[in-house]
Design an enzyme around this catalytic site. Structure first.
Site, PDB file in Angstrom:
ATOM      1  N   HIS A  39       0.847  -1.197   0.000  1.00  0.00           N
ATOM      2  CA  HIS A  39       0.000   0.000   0.000  1.00  0.00           C
ATOM      3  C   HIS A  39       0.881   1.245   0.000  1.00  0.00           C
ATOM      4  O   HIS A  39       1.498   1.579   1.012  1.00  0.00           O
ATOM      5  CB  HIS A  39      -0.937  -0.031   1.217  1.00  0.00           C
ATOM      6  CG  HIS A  39      -1.904   1.100   1.261  1.00  0.00           C
ATOM      7  ND1 HIS A  39      -2.341   1.675   2.425  1.00  0.00           N
ATOM      8  CD2 HIS A  39      -2.523   1.795   0.262  1.00  0.00           C
ATOM      9  CE1 HIS A  39      -3.183   2.655   2.152  1.00  0.00           C
ATOM     10  NE2 HIS A  39      -3.306   2.754   0.847  1.00  0.00           N
TER      11      HIS A  39
ATOM     12  N   ASN B 236      -5.151   3.975   7.016  1.00  0.00           N
ATOM     13  CA  ASN B 236      -6.540   4.368   6.757  1.00  0.00           C
ATOM     14  C   ASN B 236      -7.464   4.067   7.946  1.00  0.00           C
ATOM     15  O   ASN B 236      -8.519   4.680   8.094  1.00  0.00           O
ATOM     16  CB  ASN B 236      -7.063   3.733   5.472  1.00  0.00           C
ATOM     17  CG  ASN B 236      -6.539   4.481   4.254  1.00  0.00           C
ATOM     18  OD1 ASN B 236      -6.227   5.671   4.335  1.00  0.00           O
ATOM     19  ND2 ASN B 236      -6.423   3.798   3.127  1.00  0.00           N
TER      20      ASN B 236
END
Ligand code: 3HC
Length: 286
Positions: free
Chosen positions: A143, A193
């Site tokens: 990511h 996140n």
């Protein structure tokens, strides 16, 4: 496999994230093949990579020779059949689990048996993608953060099936790109996140309730917490449609109200106010 065995990196999707990943991999001397669904999208993505490398030259980060060499190492294609000899493939297509599952099935059939398959998803379940392949221990999340060339962090997401060797090679690969690596669990939102979404959503709730202005919220966070951007400016930068999608996906998975997108965010997305990319979000970019 060792990281030194990685010569050719495949990237699926030449949008902001896929293009950024291709750029940093090529700048770190990997041969890169990048796939898109149409020639138009591929041309647009390749132009963005070139512009980003040119910006790095202007900022004195790399020389013109490095830019030329990096561009020479990136090949665009519309056909995944050319991914057969990649040692590592990173997908960065639209955040749609069914699309990603189909892609993993396809890549599993095309790629050499020892290849590592990675996803750049920001919130979707990686084990669900891995389960589509015959190599679950060689699948993980890589990511990256936007803008990929500027952001230091790479979150490596380990599923319950990711093997130790895959993790070790992925970590060394991330470091070879000049990134700092953290290992995150395959839970909705991973680490960043998981923290960023409640932060965004709480800032939006403050605006929605009229208790603070967008400018004061952003100023408070920038000056009080030393963030480069306040949460509303950053949400515009990430894309309000993307932020809303991530929050909804996390809410669906966890049924936790902290991740429920506020009505204001949903209405802004419905109105096409997607932030910087649509020139209108919490701020105007006209
Ligand atoms: N490419 C390469 N380098 C870049 C760049 C780009 N597109 N944009 C900025 N940089 C570099 C500059 O060279 C500079 O490096 P230096 O300090 O070593 O000289 C540094 O970044 C800062 O640039 P500037 O001083 O010009 O300041 P800017 O205002 O232009 O910075 C920014 C832009 C880097 C985007 C900065 O505002 C920032 O860090 N914002 C926060 C970005 C962020 O949080 N991103 C993560 C979003 S969340 C995400 O991606 C996860 C997803 O799943 C939602």
């Amino acid at each position: 496999m060792e990281v030194s065995d990685i010569k050719k990196v495949g990237v699926v999707g030449c949008g902001i994230m896929g293009g950024g990943i291709a750029e940093v991999a090529a700048a770190a001397n990997y041969d890169v093949i990048i796939a898109e669904a149409s020639q138009d999208l591929l041309d647009k993505g390749m132009r963005a990579i070139e512009a980003s490398l040119a910006l790095s030259v202007r900022r004195g980060k790399i020389t013109d020779d490095v830019k030329t060499a990096a561009l020479g190492r990136i090949r665009g294609t519309l056909d995944l059949k050319y991914f057969g000899d990649c040692e590592l493939v990173i997908e960065a297509v639209t955040e749609n689990l069914e699309l990603k599952k189909k892609l993993f099935r396809e890549l599993d059939g095309i790629c050499r048996p020892d290849a590592i398959l990675a996803t750049n998803t920001s919130c979707l379940s990686i084990i669900d993608m891995a389960a589509q392949t015959s190599r679950t221990e060689q699948v993980l999340g890589l990511h990256f953060f936007n803008p990929v060339p500027a952001m230091k962090l790479l979150e490596i997401v380990k599923t319950i099936a990711t093997g130790d060797e895959t993790l070790r090679v992925a970590r060394a690969f991330g470091e070879s790109l000049g990134k700092a690596v953290v290992v995150a669990p395959d839970i909705p939102g991973f680490i960043v996140n998981r923290l960023l979404m409640p932060f965004f959503l709480e800032a939006i709730r403050l605006v929605e309730s009229g208790q603070a202005t967008r400018e004061d919220i952003d100023r408070a966070v920038m000056l009080g917490l030393n963030h480069p951007m306040g949460p509303l400016k950053l949400a515009d930068f990430v894309g309000l449609d993307t932020a809303c999608f991530i929050a909804e996906a996390m809410y669906d998975e966890m049924k936790d109200d902290r991740f429920a997108p506020p009505v204001l965010l949903k209405k802004m997305v419905a109105a096409g106010r997607h932030g910087r990319k649509s020139k209108k979000g919490f701020y105007d970019y006209g």
